[in-house]
Design a protein around this motif. Structure first.
Motif, PDB file in Angstrom:
ATOM      1  N   ALA A 119      -7.967   4.751   1.081  1.00 43.46           N
ATOM      2  CA  ALA A 119      -8.751   3.427   1.309  1.00 43.46           C
ATOM      3  C   ALA A 119     -10.244   3.467   0.223  1.00 43.46           C
ATOM      4  O   ALA A 119     -11.157   3.808   0.761  1.00 43.46           O
ATOM      5  N   GLU A 121      -8.593   0.415  11.552  1.00 44.75           N
ATOM      6  CA  GLU A 121      -8.730  -0.372  10.370  1.00 44.75           C
ATOM      7  C   GLU A 121      -9.815   0.270   9.578  1.00 44.75           C
ATOM      8  O   GLU A 121     -10.759   1.075   9.819  1.00 44.75           O
ATOM      9  N   GLY A 138      -7.718  -1.832   0.276  1.00 45.55           N
ATOM     10  CA  GLY A 138      -6.359  -2.715   0.858  1.00 45.55           C
ATOM     11  C   GLY A 138      -5.303  -2.181   0.036  1.00 45.55           C
ATOM     12  O   GLY A 138      -5.177  -1.203  -0.783  1.00 45.55           O
ATOM     13  N   ILE A 139      -4.211  -2.786   0.413  1.00 48.42           N
ATOM     14  CA  ILE A 139      -2.719  -2.288   0.145  1.00 48.42           C
ATOM     15  C   ILE A 139      -2.148  -3.686  -0.463  1.00 48.42           C
ATOM     16  O   ILE A 139      -2.032  -4.636   0.166  1.00 48.42           O
ATOM     17  N   LYS A 192       0.724  -6.317  -1.597  1.00 47.86           N
ATOM     18  CA  LYS A 192       1.508  -6.940  -0.769  1.00 47.86           C
ATOM     19  C   LYS A 192       3.002  -6.578  -0.810  1.00 47.86           C
ATOM     20  O   LYS A 192       3.768  -6.455   0.117  1.00 47.86           O
ATOM     21  N   LEU A 201       3.472  -3.213   1.153  1.00 49.18           N
ATOM     22  CA  LEU A 201       3.569  -3.218   2.545  1.00 49.18           C
ATOM     23  C   LEU A 201       4.808  -3.546   3.147  1.00 49.18           C
ATOM     24  O   LEU A 201       5.414  -3.047   4.097  1.00 49.18           O
ATOM     25  N   ALA A 213       1.458  -3.366   9.839  1.00 54.91           N
ATOM     26  CA  ALA A 213       0.412  -3.188   8.877  1.00 54.91           C
ATOM     27  C   ALA A 213       0.024  -4.581   8.382  1.00 54.91           C
ATOM     28  O   ALA A 213       0.726  -5.321   7.965  1.00 54.91           O
ATOM     29  N   GLU A 214      -1.271  -5.138   8.166  1.00 60.10           N
ATOM     30  CA  GLU A 214      -1.895  -6.028   7.406  1.00 60.10           C
ATOM     31  C   GLU A 214      -2.933  -5.526   6.682  1.00 60.10           C
ATOM     32  O   GLU A 214      -3.697  -4.709   7.125  1.00 60.10           O
ATOM     33  N   SER A 215      -3.018  -6.238   5.300  1.00 62.91           N
ATOM     34  CA  SER A 215      -3.822  -5.742   4.577  1.00 62.91           C
ATOM     35  C   SER A 215      -4.196  -6.817   3.497  1.00 62.91           C
ATOM     36  O   SER A 215      -3.176  -7.775   3.218  1.00 62.91           O
ATOM     37  N   THR A 232      -7.419  -2.804   5.419  1.00 63.13           N
ATOM     38  CA  THR A 232      -6.202  -2.457   5.797  1.00 63.13           C
ATOM     39  C   THR A 232      -6.186  -2.456   7.514  1.00 63.13           C
ATOM     40  O   THR A 232      -7.183  -1.783   7.942  1.00 63.13           O
ATOM     41  N   THR A 233      -5.469  -3.171   8.218  1.00 61.92           N
ATOM     42  CA  THR A 233      -5.149  -2.943   9.728  1.00 61.92           C
ATOM     43  C   THR A 233      -3.949  -2.296   9.997  1.00 61.92           C
ATOM     44  O   THR A 233      -2.949  -3.185   9.651  1.00 61.92           O
TER      45      THR A 233
END
Length: 374
Positions: A272, A294, A299-300, A302, A305, A346-348, A354-355
């Motif tokens: 990160a 978090e 971020g990552i 899309k 992911l 994973a959400e980013s 990123t979470t």
């Protein structure tokens, strides 16, 4: 008129027997001709020669021959149908056996379509699903090995380069430079050690045959143990912790879940870029405990992911372009959480952070009782 043969029992045998019984001392003969009265019987007695004329239809019934012919024809028809059916079944089973044998030899018959009886088709469909699962597992393992080779090569190259530099220029290096080189070797060695631990976890957490050592674990003690280990390796990184104030106990393999949390925190530190804050949160909702890691880093992407937890090679740029890859660690995390009956997501958003979250059951559920309730 033509005299009938005495050997023709099927035609006149029973009539001759009846005449001998009725006229034991007489001589009787049976003749067949044409016309309405085509059967003539002569009986020679003491009182004279008697002639009896009648139609053979009044004496013999042809329905018996029709019935016999119908039975024979039906039997032959059923035999042909049964033989054809068995041939189809045997052929479909033989085809399934051939495809299975080819698959064992590494030959993939993609055009195979099950046919035959319902049972054979079910077996064929089950084989296709099994083949797809095996191929998917082999593909995932191949991708994981590719990720492992990528992740191992970078720190090994660093260790070799730093150690060669130290050996060749030891006398020309200052104490600060020597310490920097040894620190790099130490960090790369620790990374390799973590990688080996991850690989051992893969062999332990493998498919549905895994047996976890689950025990009721106090949430606060778990988080404290993870933070102590994390700060030992990364003393300059602060972790903001949010956990429920009430007492929470979760059945889990504490060592494996600690490794999951440690891997997620380490990934945030390594990948990160630009991260200023790192959070570790836990929420309890109903029978589930939700864990969140978090960060507010780069971020990552899309497209990354989609394969984040498969162990594939990281894409270039973004959060994966650091010194160490994250693929093998996250694939191990996913395997551990799946073995616990949970899920990991994973959400980013690039540039916003990123979470990564996963959830576990807070109570052990008896499978038989649950099925009875359903």
């Amino acid at each position: 008129l033509n005299k009938t043969s005495r050997n023709s029992k099927l035609v006149t045998g029973f009539l001759e027997d009846a005449l001998r019984r009725e006229f034991p001392e007489a001589i009787s003969s049976i003749y067949m001709g044409k016309g309405d009265y085509n059967m003539v019987v002569f009986v020679d007695t003491e009182n004279g020669l008697f002639q009896f004329s009648t139609s053979s239809k009044n004496i013999f019934s042809t329905s018996i021959f029709g019935f016999v012919a119908w039975m024979i024809g039906t039997s032959l028809l059923l035999f042909l149908v049964a033989a054809l059916f068995l041939r189809i079944q045997v052929r479909s089973i033989a085809e399934l056996a051939r495809v299975a044998e080819d698959f064992g030899k590494g030959i993939d018959n993609k055009d195979f379509k099950p046919y035959g009886s319902i049972e054979v088709r079910r077996a064929g469909i089950a084989f296709i699903k099994m083949k797809e699962r095996i191929q998917r597992q082999i593909s995932e393992r191949t991708q994981m090995l590719a990720g492992v080779s990528h992740d191992l090569r970078t720190p090994l190259t660093g260790i070799i380069g730093n150690s060669s530099l130290f050996l060749e220029s030891q006398n020309d290096l200052s104490s600060t430079e020597q310490r920097t080189i040894m620190t790099n070797i130490y960090e790369d060695s620790n990374w390799l050690l973590n990688m080996v631990e991850n690989l051992l976890s893969v062999t332990r957490v493998d498919t549905s045959t895994v047996r976890l050592s689950k025990n009721d674990t106090v949430l606060e003690e778990l988080i404290d143990a993870v933070l102590v280990k994390f700060h030992k390796h990364y003393p300059d990184t602060e972790v903001h912790v949010e956990i429920p104030e009430e007492f929470v106990s979760i059945p889990m393999d504490a060592m494996l879940i600690s490794q999951v949390l440690m891997n997620l925190l380490e990934n945030a530190v390594f990948h990160a870029k630009g991260m200023k804050n790192l959070w570790l949160r836990v929420e309890v909702k109903g029978l589930w405990a939700y864990f969140y890691v978090e960060d507010d880093g780069c971020g990552i992407p899309k497209e990354r992911l989609r394969t984040l937890f498969t162990g594939t090679l990281p894409s270039e740029g973004g959060a994966d372009s650091g010194k160490h890859g994250m693929g093998i660690g996250l694939s191990v995390c996913a395997a551990i959480i799946k073995a616990h009956g949970g899920e990991i997501k994973a959400e980013s958003r690039p540039g916003e952070g990123t979470t990564i979250r996963f959830w576990l059951e807070t109570e052990e559920v008896d499978t038989e009782e649950t099925e009875d309730e359903q």
